[in-house]
Design a protein around this motif. Sequence first.
Motif, PDB file in Angstrom:
ATOM      1  N   TYR A 230       0.798  -1.227   0.000  1.00 41.56           N
ATOM      2  CA  TYR A 230       0.000   0.000   0.000  1.00 41.56           C
ATOM      3  C   TYR A 230       0.830   1.277   0.000  1.00 41.56           C
ATOM      4  O   TYR A 230       0.513   2.237  -0.700  1.00 41.56           O
ATOM      5  CB  TYR A 230      -0.948  -0.013   1.194  1.00 41.56           C
ATOM      6  CG  TYR A 230      -1.920  -1.165   1.143  1.00 41.56           C
ATOM      7  CD1 TYR A 230      -2.846  -1.276   0.119  1.00 41.56           C
ATOM      8  CD2 TYR A 230      -1.887  -2.170   2.100  1.00 41.56           C
ATOM      9  CE1 TYR A 230      -3.722  -2.338   0.056  1.00 41.56           C
ATOM     10  CE2 TYR A 230      -2.765  -3.237   2.044  1.00 41.56           C
ATOM     11  CZ  TYR A 230      -3.672  -3.324   1.019  1.00 41.56           C
ATOM     12  OH  TYR A 230      -4.534  -4.370   0.952  1.00 41.56           O
TER      13      TYR A 230
ATOM     14  N   LYS B 150      -5.712 -12.261  -4.317  1.00 39.55           N
ATOM     15  CA  LYS B 150      -4.738 -11.430  -3.618  1.00 39.55           C
ATOM     16  C   LYS B 150      -4.122 -12.160  -2.429  1.00 39.55           C
ATOM     17  O   LYS B 150      -4.825 -12.764  -1.634  1.00 39.55           O
ATOM     18  CB  LYS B 150      -5.451 -10.153  -3.144  1.00 39.55           C
ATOM     19  CG  LYS B 150      -4.517  -9.157  -2.566  1.00 39.55           C
ATOM     20  CD  LYS B 150      -5.197  -7.832  -2.406  1.00 39.55           C
ATOM     21  CE  LYS B 150      -6.219  -7.837  -1.311  1.00 39.55           C
ATOM     22  NZ  LYS B 150      -6.818  -6.528  -1.119  1.00 39.55           N
TER      23      LYS B 150
ATOM     24  N   ALA C 241      -2.805 -11.963   0.990  1.00 38.93           N
ATOM     25  CA  ALA C 241      -2.883 -10.977   2.071  1.00 38.93           C
ATOM     26  C   ALA C 241      -1.591 -10.990   2.873  1.00 38.93           C
ATOM     27  O   ALA C 241      -0.929 -12.004   2.952  1.00 38.93           O
ATOM     28  CB  ALA C 241      -4.052 -11.318   2.963  1.00 38.93           C
ATOM     29  N   PHE C 242      -1.242  -9.851   3.427  1.00 40.21           N
ATOM     30  CA  PHE C 242       0.009  -9.811   4.187  1.00 40.21           C
ATOM     31  C   PHE C 242      -0.161 -10.449   5.560  1.00 40.21           C
ATOM     32  O   PHE C 242      -1.259 -10.580   6.071  1.00 40.21           O
ATOM     33  CB  PHE C 242       0.554  -8.395   4.318  1.00 40.21           C
ATOM     34  CG  PHE C 242      -0.449  -7.374   4.710  1.00 40.21           C
ATOM     35  CD1 PHE C 242      -0.788  -7.179   6.022  1.00 40.21           C
ATOM     36  CD2 PHE C 242      -1.056  -6.593   3.740  1.00 40.21           C
ATOM     37  CE1 PHE C 242      -1.701  -6.213   6.388  1.00 40.21           C
ATOM     38  CE2 PHE C 242      -1.982  -5.635   4.089  1.00 40.21           C
ATOM     39  CZ  PHE C 242      -2.302  -5.442   5.411  1.00 40.21           C
ATOM     40  N   ASN C 243       0.951 -10.853   6.120  1.00 41.59           N
ATOM     41  CA  ASN C 243       0.909 -11.601   7.371  1.00 41.59           C
ATOM     42  C   ASN C 243       1.921 -11.014   8.350  1.00 41.59           C
ATOM     43  O   ASN C 243       2.719 -11.719   8.937  1.00 41.59           O
ATOM     44  CB  ASN C 243       1.247 -13.064   7.060  1.00 41.59           C
ATOM     45  CG  ASN C 243       0.694 -13.983   8.121  1.00 41.59           C
ATOM     46  OD1 ASN C 243       0.432 -13.551   9.233  1.00 41.59           O
ATOM     47  ND2 ASN C 243       0.539 -15.240   7.793  1.00 41.59           N
ATOM     48  N   LYS C 244       1.875  -9.699   8.468  1.00 40.84           N
ATOM     49  CA  LYS C 244       2.855  -9.012   9.311  1.00 40.84           C
ATOM     50  C   LYS C 244       2.311  -8.950  10.738  1.00 40.84           C
ATOM     51  O   LYS C 244       1.205  -8.449  10.963  1.00 40.84           O
ATOM     52  CB  LYS C 244       3.047  -7.598   8.745  1.00 40.84           C
ATOM     53  CG  LYS C 244       4.236  -6.873   9.281  1.00 40.84           C
ATOM     54  CD  LYS C 244       4.331  -5.552   8.525  1.00 40.84           C
ATOM     55  CE  LYS C 244       5.091  -4.529   9.322  1.00 40.84           C
ATOM     56  NZ  LYS C 244       4.999  -3.214   8.696  1.00 40.84           N
ATOM     57  N   LYS C 245       3.085  -9.475  11.672  1.00 43.04           N
ATOM     58  CA  LYS C 245       2.597  -9.509  13.053  1.00 43.04           C
ATOM     59  C   LYS C 245       2.710  -8.127  13.683  1.00 43.04           C
ATOM     60  O   LYS C 245       3.799  -7.558  13.750  1.00 43.04           O
ATOM     61  CB  LYS C 245       3.405 -10.522  13.861  1.00 43.04           C
ATOM     62  CG  LYS C 245       3.093 -11.945  13.451  1.00 43.04           C
ATOM     63  CD  LYS C 245       3.707 -12.937  14.389  1.00 43.04           C
ATOM     64  CE  LYS C 245       3.331 -14.328  13.916  1.00 43.04           C
ATOM     65  NZ  LYS C 245       3.889 -15.373  14.752  1.00 43.04           N
ATOM     66  N   ILE C 246       1.583  -7.615  14.112  1.00 46.29           N
ATOM     67  CA  ILE C 246       1.633  -6.322  14.799  1.00 46.29           C
ATOM     68  C   ILE C 246       0.997  -6.486  16.177  1.00 46.29           C
ATOM     69  O   ILE C 246       0.122  -7.319  16.373  1.00 46.29           O
ATOM     70  CB  ILE C 246       0.923  -5.196  14.011  1.00 46.29           C
ATOM     71  CG1 ILE C 246      -0.527  -5.609  13.694  1.00 46.29           C
ATOM     72  CG2 ILE C 246       1.649  -4.826  12.758  1.00 46.29           C
ATOM     73  CD1 ILE C 246      -1.435  -4.431  13.563  1.00 46.29           C
TER      74      ILE C 246
ATOM     75  N   MET D  63      -1.050  -5.172  19.643  1.00 46.51           N
ATOM     76  CA  MET D  63      -2.199  -4.308  19.929  1.00 46.51           C
ATOM     77  C   MET D  63      -1.723  -3.041  20.627  1.00 46.51           C
ATOM     78  O   MET D  63      -0.745  -3.071  21.363  1.00 46.51           O
ATOM     79  CB  MET D  63      -3.163  -5.045  20.844  1.00 46.51           C
ATOM     80  CG  MET D  63      -3.977  -6.091  20.136  1.00 46.51           C
ATOM     81  SD  MET D  63      -5.217  -6.722  21.264  1.00 46.51           S
ATOM     82  CE  MET D  63      -6.520  -7.126  20.157  1.00 46.51           C
TER      83      MET D  63
ATOM     84  N   ILE E  68      -6.488   3.983   7.288  1.00 47.33           N
ATOM     85  CA  ILE E  68      -6.107   2.715   6.647  1.00 47.33           C
ATOM     86  C   ILE E  68      -7.102   2.313   5.563  1.00 47.33           C
ATOM     87  O   ILE E  68      -6.729   1.635   4.610  1.00 47.33           O
ATOM     88  CB  ILE E  68      -5.858   1.563   7.657  1.00 47.33           C
ATOM     89  CG1 ILE E  68      -7.033   1.325   8.545  1.00 47.33           C
ATOM     90  CG2 ILE E  68      -4.605   1.742   8.434  1.00 47.33           C
ATOM     91  CD1 ILE E  68      -6.841   0.063   9.361  1.00 47.33           C
TER      92      ILE E  68
ATOM     93  N   ARG F 177      -5.463   1.537   2.055  1.00 45.44           N
ATOM     94  CA  ARG F 177      -5.505   0.161   1.546  1.00 45.44           C
ATOM     95  C   ARG F 177      -6.528  -0.047   0.428  1.00 45.44           C
ATOM     96  O   ARG F 177      -6.845  -1.175   0.072  1.00 45.44           O
ATOM     97  CB  ARG F 177      -5.791  -0.802   2.708  1.00 45.44           C
ATOM     98  CG  ARG F 177      -4.615  -0.867   3.651  1.00 45.44           C
ATOM     99  CD  ARG F 177      -4.878  -1.735   4.838  1.00 45.44           C
ATOM    100  NE  ARG F 177      -3.802  -1.608   5.806  1.00 45.44           N
ATOM    101  CZ  ARG F 177      -3.837  -2.138   7.011  1.00 45.44           C
ATOM    102  NH1 ARG F 177      -4.884  -2.842   7.409  1.00 45.44           N
ATOM    103  NH2 ARG F 177      -2.827  -1.978   7.846  1.00 45.44           N
ATOM    104  N   THR F 178      -7.115   1.030  -0.077  1.00 48.33           N
ATOM    105  CA  THR F 178      -8.006   0.904  -1.230  1.00 48.33           C
ATOM    106  C   THR F 178      -7.360   1.696  -2.376  1.00 48.33           C
ATOM    107  O   THR F 178      -7.372   2.925  -2.340  1.00 48.33           O
ATOM    108  CB  THR F 178      -9.413   1.454  -0.914  1.00 48.33           C
ATOM    109  OG1 THR F 178      -9.824   0.947   0.337  1.00 48.33           O
ATOM    110  CG2 THR F 178     -10.428   1.099  -1.986  1.00 48.33           C
TER     111      THR F 178
END
Lengths: 575, 248
Positions: free
Chosen positions: A210, A315, A317-322, A324, A339, A343-344
């Motif tokens: 993005y 697509k 999808a991303f798998n980035k650990k964030i 909380m 976001i 993200r659009t």
Amino acid sequence: MKNTSFGILAKRELKGLFSIKKLRVKNIDIFGLLLNLVIVCAIGTAFVLVLTGVIGQYSVIYQRSSTLPRAEQLVLRQREFMTLSYAIIVIVGILLGLGKINGSITYDKEMENLLRLPVTNQEIFLSKLTTLYIYQVVSMSIMIIAVNVTFAVATDRIITNQSIVPDINSVWFWVCTALTCLMLPALSFLFSAVLSVPAKYIVNWIKTKYILLAILFIATLCVAFWLYSSVLTLVRSMFETGQIKYTFSDEVVKFIIGFDATCYPVAFFTDAIFGVGLWYNLPIMVVVTIACILLIYLFTRYLFNNYIMNGANIKKAFNKKIAMKKSSPFGAFVWKEFITVLRTPDYTFSYFGTAFSLPIMVYCCTGILAELITNMIALEFNFEIGLLCVTMFAVLTNTFCATNISREGELFIINKSLPTNYSMQVLAKVLFCSIINVISLLATCLLLWLNPQGFFNINAGEFIVMLCVSLLITTGEIFMATNRDLRRPKFSIANNPSVSNSASSFSIAIGFIISIALGFGAIVLNFLMARKFQNAIIAHRVVVAVVICVSAIFLLVNALCLFVGLGKRVNRTVN
Amino acid sequence: METQVTVKITKLNKRYNPSAPLAVDNLSLVAYGGEIIGIMGQNGAGKTTTLKMMTGMIPIDSGEIELCGYSIKTQPTEAKAQFGFVSDNHAVFDKMTGIEYVNFMADIYRVDLDTRVQRLNMFQDSLDLGEAIYNEISSYSHGMKQKIAIMGALIHFPKLWILDEPMTGLDPQTTYRVKELMFEHKANGNTVLFSSHNIDAVEKLCDRVYIVSKGKLIDQINMNEFRKGSTTLEDHFFEVTHLHKRDD
């Protein structure tokens, strides 16, 4: 064809491609319709005028510029120009086709629904391919007819005695134009088909990057405007210095001649319209077209069977650990807005793209306009012109806010079940837009003040006033657009984030009127006050005071219209 | 121990437009803590409209709705803080990742950081979204969307959990886990209220069932008593709604 599966599918595809809908009077967006009409007429007129002028002058300049013996043959120069024009049309056609192929032959909900129907994959594929080709023919025909007619009219004025030049009154001209309209799209469509698989992979890869996508959009718009401004400045300077006559040096002419000689199969079409070697050019054109259609069929079938049907375009999808993190409900809503836009891709382009390229857009256009007006009336109105350009472009950027409510789609009603008041949710949207607006306007006004190229002159005080006034106007516009959208929302549907509603065109129309009235009003007021007080400083101060007052009133009125009774209005808005 | 009234609906009415019949007609119902309540009815019976009015999504024409003592009309923010809602279409913010969505909901319901992390781990144990929680919701399947919607709705441990058609389109494992969560929520003294077409699920899960037809409440069943009898809930439903199992 009508009762076959293919016919039914093709009809449905055609309706979708050309957006054929039953119009209801109450749903017609008058502002949008008028705006589109004005834009189309303006672009069309400009295109024909520029093309006529360029074609008219081209051969003459070309002839004068080049020392090559061939340069004296006008018809050859015109033929080369025609090949260049067709080549450009083919490139535009390739891009159009690329977008349509990737948009149409895609594995999505619609394709899933089609695959469930009792029709063969072959029928689905052929119906899509046929309608895409029809679309390509229609869209490219508009360009081909415009170029052919303009070319014939313009060259007819230059040389009337040479029958070889396309004659608008001849039957052959129209037969040939019709053939070109049918055949040239096949050529461009072939390239689109070949490029569609790698293009799809690139699009899918970048789809979830993005930030990179946003940077690309912004950079593209900035570079486009910078190029536009540079080319315009260069052409103006060449006209002023007389260098324009020497544009076509021997090297340039050699390149154009070489391009024309090798640009096959496009050059076949030029030969045909000039009536050269018809007995062999026409069959070649037919063979080339059939070959193109066959290759298109093979390539798109490959795309359809091996790529789409395997779901390769779904697509990743991303798998980035964030982790909380806590924030206030209001902050959470503002973050959600950010976001959602980021993200659009459609939203990123129409909002972040335009908002963050605003400084370059305004800087390029302000310089040109300031010089134009100064040359016309021999007086400097840098502040007023800057204000006009800043507000006008910023108003266009902020039309995105006219979909603040509609963008929510079905979530608008779900959000009502959250334990926050409605005003807070709307305020979060308005604040998000205002933050982007402030950053964008601050950068724009700073660039005008710092003026790295030195063609525009405003002082620190004017910079502050310009920033304040543009902020007042555009924030008022954000309120107005959001309010209008809240009154008449047109909720977006899932998987189709594009929203176009009457609030957008209304907001553009009002924004334009306000910015033009303010900009030109300031110029006129400055002129009148200077005459009345015989003192430029007093006149300038009067202008500044009036402009600030008008903008503040605009903001205040729109803020009142949006926030008074907001809760009740949101409550009434039900999907 | 006195049981808390979590839902009190009194003489509720709703009409979508003046010429249309009442979508909800003089409906009254009550729910207590430690209960699972089912609302059953045909399509268009008024179930979803009632839930939408309960959750403040559409305005009430007349009548009153109190959630844990707060009126949805006069104290909407307080009333809405008492429940978690899972819609029938699992409408969640598609552009967020699963974890961002849960975090967003925790922010909205003002759940502190340690608690939300602890609860998320607990939900992950039971609903098991795994690593997919870090993916964008737009890439989720129907069942995964339902799971994330449930996590978001329960992150503040609401006294009342409202679900609209919760079992539609779920696989057996997810259905089982949703049922488990419902029982767990009830066991903690909270209320679960859901609408459903699924008679079997309602029969197995609910303590009390309300049957609505054409906007009116036509029957109220205490399932503990009902289960002692020989009639099935399906037969009873067709009997009270005057519907026939087959058209012929």
